[in-house]
Design a protein around this motif. Structure first.
Motif, PDB file in Angstrom:
ATOM      1  N   GLU A 131      -6.226   2.711  -2.832  1.00 41.68           N
ATOM      2  CA  GLU A 131      -7.695   2.950  -3.035  1.00 41.68           C
ATOM      3  C   GLU A 131      -7.695   4.475  -3.668  1.00 41.68           C
ATOM      4  O   GLU A 131      -7.020   5.053  -3.477  1.00 41.68           O
ATOM      5  CB  GLU A 131      -8.457   2.812  -1.722  1.00 41.68           C
ATOM      6  CG  GLU A 131      -8.415   1.623  -0.900  1.00 41.68           C
ATOM      7  CD  GLU A 131      -8.865   1.606   0.354  1.00 41.68           C
ATOM      8  OE1 GLU A 131      -9.379   2.661   1.023  1.00 41.68           O
ATOM      9  OE2 GLU A 131      -8.844   0.596   1.079  1.00 41.68           O
ATOM     10  N   ASP A 132      -9.049   4.377  -4.238  1.00 41.69           N
ATOM     11  CA  ASP A 132      -9.294   6.005  -4.728  1.00 41.69           C
ATOM     12  C   ASP A 132      -8.276   6.522  -5.816  1.00 41.69           C
ATOM     13  O   ASP A 132      -7.904   7.609  -5.679  1.00 41.69           O
ATOM     14  CB  ASP A 132      -9.373   7.171  -3.813  1.00 41.69           C
ATOM     15  CG  ASP A 132     -10.640   6.941  -2.553  1.00 41.69           C
ATOM     16  OD1 ASP A 132     -11.408   5.854  -3.029  1.00 41.69           O
ATOM     17  OD2 ASP A 132     -10.693   7.174  -1.468  1.00 41.69           O
ATOM     18  N   LEU A 133      -8.056   5.627  -6.734  1.00 35.94           N
ATOM     19  CA  LEU A 133      -6.861   5.890  -7.659  1.00 35.94           C
ATOM     20  C   LEU A 133      -7.713   6.396  -8.787  1.00 35.94           C
ATOM     21  O   LEU A 133      -6.742   6.646  -9.966  1.00 35.94           O
ATOM     22  CB  LEU A 133      -6.074   4.678  -7.963  1.00 35.94           C
ATOM     23  CG  LEU A 133      -5.209   3.900  -6.738  1.00 35.94           C
ATOM     24  CD1 LEU A 133      -4.492   2.802  -7.199  1.00 35.94           C
ATOM     25  CD2 LEU A 133      -4.406   5.141  -6.401  1.00 35.94           C
ATOM     26  N   GLY A 134      -9.094   6.293  -9.053  1.00 33.04           N
ATOM     27  CA  GLY A 134      -9.616   6.672 -10.258  1.00 33.04           C
ATOM     28  C   GLY A 134      -9.385   8.282 -10.643  1.00 33.04           C
ATOM     29  O   GLY A 134      -9.092   8.451 -11.751  1.00 33.04           O
ATOM     30  N   PRO A 135      -9.430   9.191  -9.502  1.00 27.93           N
ATOM     31  CA  PRO A 135      -9.201  10.359 -10.017  1.00 27.93           C
ATOM     32  C   PRO A 135      -7.918  11.009 -10.478  1.00 27.93           C
ATOM     33  O   PRO A 135      -7.710  12.151 -11.105  1.00 27.93           O
ATOM     34  CB  PRO A 135     -10.025  11.275  -8.879  1.00 27.93           C
ATOM     35  CG  PRO A 135     -10.445  10.296  -8.018  1.00 27.93           C
ATOM     36  CD  PRO A 135     -10.136   8.966  -8.317  1.00 27.93           C
ATOM     37  N   LEU A 136      -6.932  10.013 -10.154  1.00 27.65           N
ATOM     38  CA  LEU A 136      -5.592  10.160 -10.273  1.00 27.65           C
ATOM     39  C   LEU A 136      -5.408  10.551 -11.918  1.00 27.65           C
ATOM     40  O   LEU A 136      -5.767   9.495 -12.784  1.00 27.65           O
ATOM     41  CB  LEU A 136      -4.697   9.531  -9.601  1.00 27.65           C
ATOM     42  CG  LEU A 136      -4.663   9.626  -8.093  1.00 27.65           C
ATOM     43  CD1 LEU A 136      -3.769   8.587  -7.445  1.00 27.65           C
ATOM     44  CD2 LEU A 136      -4.529  10.932  -7.633  1.00 27.65           C
ATOM     45  N   SER A 137      -4.236  11.348 -12.234  1.00 29.61           N
ATOM     46  CA  SER A 137      -3.824  11.200 -13.790  1.00 29.61           C
ATOM     47  C   SER A 137      -2.631  10.284 -13.876  1.00 29.61           C
ATOM     48  O   SER A 137      -2.044   9.595 -12.933  1.00 29.61           O
ATOM     49  CB  SER A 137      -3.572  12.755 -14.287  1.00 29.61           C
ATOM     50  OG  SER A 137      -2.733  13.290 -13.351  1.00 29.61           O
ATOM     51  N   LEU A 138      -2.233  10.306 -15.095  1.00 30.91           N
ATOM     52  CA  LEU A 138      -1.111   9.348 -15.366  1.00 30.91           C
ATOM     53  C   LEU A 138       0.032  10.062 -14.631  1.00 30.91           C
ATOM     54  O   LEU A 138       1.032   9.047 -13.968  1.00 30.91           O
ATOM     55  CB  LEU A 138      -0.679   9.301 -16.760  1.00 30.91           C
ATOM     56  CG  LEU A 138       0.535   8.499 -17.268  1.00 30.91           C
ATOM     57  CD1 LEU A 138       0.505   6.999 -16.837  1.00 30.91           C
ATOM     58  CD2 LEU A 138       0.717   8.434 -18.700  1.00 30.91           C
ATOM     59  N   LYS A 139       0.348  11.193 -14.454  1.00 33.55           N
ATOM     60  CA  LYS A 139       1.622  12.018 -14.036  1.00 33.55           C
ATOM     61  C   LYS A 139       1.392  11.517 -12.263  1.00 33.55           C
ATOM     62  O   LYS A 139       2.373  11.343 -11.690  1.00 33.55           O
ATOM     63  CB  LYS A 139       1.840  13.341 -14.273  1.00 33.55           C
ATOM     64  CG  LYS A 139       2.798  14.082 -13.696  1.00 33.55           C
ATOM     65  CD  LYS A 139       2.971  15.380 -14.048  1.00 33.55           C
ATOM     66  CE  LYS A 139       4.409  16.152 -13.651  1.00 33.55           C
ATOM     67  NZ  LYS A 139       4.266  17.757 -13.984  1.00 33.55           N
ATOM     68  N   GLU A 140       0.452  11.555 -11.841  1.00 35.00           N
ATOM     69  CA  GLU A 140       0.026  11.584 -10.316  1.00 35.00           C
ATOM     70  C   GLU A 140       0.151  10.176 -10.003  1.00 35.00           C
ATOM     71  O   GLU A 140       0.831   9.932  -8.973  1.00 35.00           O
ATOM     72  CB  GLU A 140      -1.285  12.167  -9.932  1.00 35.00           C
ATOM     73  CG  GLU A 140      -1.487  13.449  -9.998  1.00 35.00           C
ATOM     74  CD  GLU A 140      -2.988  13.806  -9.720  1.00 35.00           C
ATOM     75  OE1 GLU A 140      -3.260  15.005  -9.468  1.00 35.00           O
ATOM     76  OE2 GLU A 140      -3.854  12.808  -9.812  1.00 35.00           O
TER      77      GLU A 140
ATOM     78  N   GLN B  88      -3.421   8.610   2.445  1.00 28.75           N
ATOM     79  CA  GLN B  88      -3.499   7.109   2.806  1.00 28.75           C
ATOM     80  C   GLN B  88      -4.130   6.314   1.994  1.00 28.75           C
ATOM     81  O   GLN B  88      -3.613   5.072   1.783  1.00 28.75           O
ATOM     82  CB  GLN B  88      -3.858   7.259   4.274  1.00 28.75           C
ATOM     83  CG  GLN B  88      -3.652   5.974   4.982  1.00 28.75           C
ATOM     84  CD  GLN B  88      -4.207   6.049   6.325  1.00 28.75           C
ATOM     85  OE1 GLN B  88      -4.592   6.943   6.759  1.00 28.75           O
ATOM     86  NE2 GLN B  88      -4.215   4.727   7.280  1.00 28.75           N
ATOM     87  N   ARG B  89      -5.264   6.657   1.600  1.00 33.01           N
ATOM     88  CA  ARG B  89      -6.235   5.572   0.944  1.00 33.01           C
ATOM     89  C   ARG B  89      -5.295   5.457  -0.416  1.00 33.01           C
ATOM     90  O   ARG B  89      -5.465   4.120  -0.990  1.00 33.01           O
ATOM     91  CB  ARG B  89      -7.310   6.215   0.670  1.00 33.01           C
ATOM     92  CG  ARG B  89      -8.226   6.247   2.028  1.00 33.01           C
ATOM     93  CD  ARG B  89      -9.781   6.489   1.520  1.00 33.01           C
ATOM     94  NE  ARG B  89     -10.012   7.732   0.729  1.00 33.01           N
ATOM     95  CZ  ARG B  89     -10.053   8.897   1.573  1.00 33.01           C
ATOM     96  NH1 ARG B  89     -10.346   9.021   2.587  1.00 33.01           N
ATOM     97  NH2 ARG B  89     -10.473  10.031   0.734  1.00 33.01           N
TER      98      ARG B  89
END
Length: 250
Positions: A109-118, A103-104
């Motif tokens: 929000e909290d998009l920092g840990p996501l990779s390019l594919k995610e 949901q975030r």
């Protein structure tokens, strides 16, 4: 002199408290060792200081003694139920945390840990959700427009029915008024065959229009006539003059 009795309460002085802990800890460990040797007992002792430091003693090993303790207090039914509830709670907690994280991320929000594919997958999800939202909105708008058209048709039919009803009532009212005006007596017509004051009616080309033909008027007394002015110019005055009766002749 013997040592005085120590009051059993927390020692407020930090230095005295640490000294007392060290002395009694060593004495407790010594007593545990003596008990295990003299009585051939399996003893396990675990101590945590106020600073979190661990002190332990096990005559057969701490882990082995703890496993033996668990086996001695093991209840199969209660243990199975507890384990089942524990696993269920763990799954629900993990699912709840995953939903919160998703949901975030959907809110940006909290998009920092996501990779390019995610991030690309998240973008596709948002585009799909936006497309479905627009389709649902258009569907609801079309349904509302159809309902308004149906109401408009119903109101049009009701309006036509009311117009027809009003037209019929007006026709009946006009016919009733026409019949009433035909039978209405004329006060200056007394020449009817029965003596009733019935006046001749002439219906014109206009609806509800009647014409009452008046009879000559009888005037009593002397008529003032001015020869210089000539005869009256109105038909009514001519009719009056033609039917004058001299006052002296009565």
């Amino acid at each position: 002199m013997g040592r005085g009795r120590v009051e059993m309460r927390r020692i407020e002085n930090k230095i005295n408290r640490q000294v007392t802990f060290s002395k009694r800890r060593n004495g407790l460990l010594k007593k545990a060792y003596e008990l295990s040797v003299l009585c051939d007992a399996e003893v396990a002792l675990i101590i945590f200081s106020s600073r979190g430091k661990l002190y332990e003693f096990g005559s057969s090993g701490i882990t082995k003694t703890i496993e033996r303790y668990e086996r001695s207090t093991y209840n199969p039914e209660e243990n199975n139920v507890e384990r089942s509830w524990y696993h269920e709670v763990s799954k629900l907690r993990a699912k709840y945390e995953s939903l919160q994280r998703t949901q975030r991320q959907l809110l940006g929000e909290d998009l920092g840990p996501l990779s390019l594919k995610e991030l690309q997958n998240l973008e596709k999800q948002l585009e799909g959700a936006l497309t479905q939202t627009r389709e649902r909105k258009n569907h609801i708008l079309m349904e509302q427009m159809e309902e308004l058209r149906e109401k408009e048709r119903q109101l049009g039919d009701m309006n036509k029915q009311l117009k027809m009803k009003v037209s019929l009532e007006m026709t009946a009212f006009e016919a009733e008024q026409k019949a009433l005006m035909i039978a209405l007596p004329c006060p200056w017509n007394t020449n009817g065959p029965t003596g009733n004051h019935i006046f001749p009616v002439q219906i014109s080309h206009q609806p509800n229009a009647i014409e009452c033909q008046p009879e000559p008027i009888l005037q009593m007394g002397y008529h003032n006539y001015n020869p210089g002015e000539g005869p009256s110019s109105t038909p009514r005055s001519l009719a009056i003059e033609s039917s004058i009766i001299q006052g002296w002749a009565i």
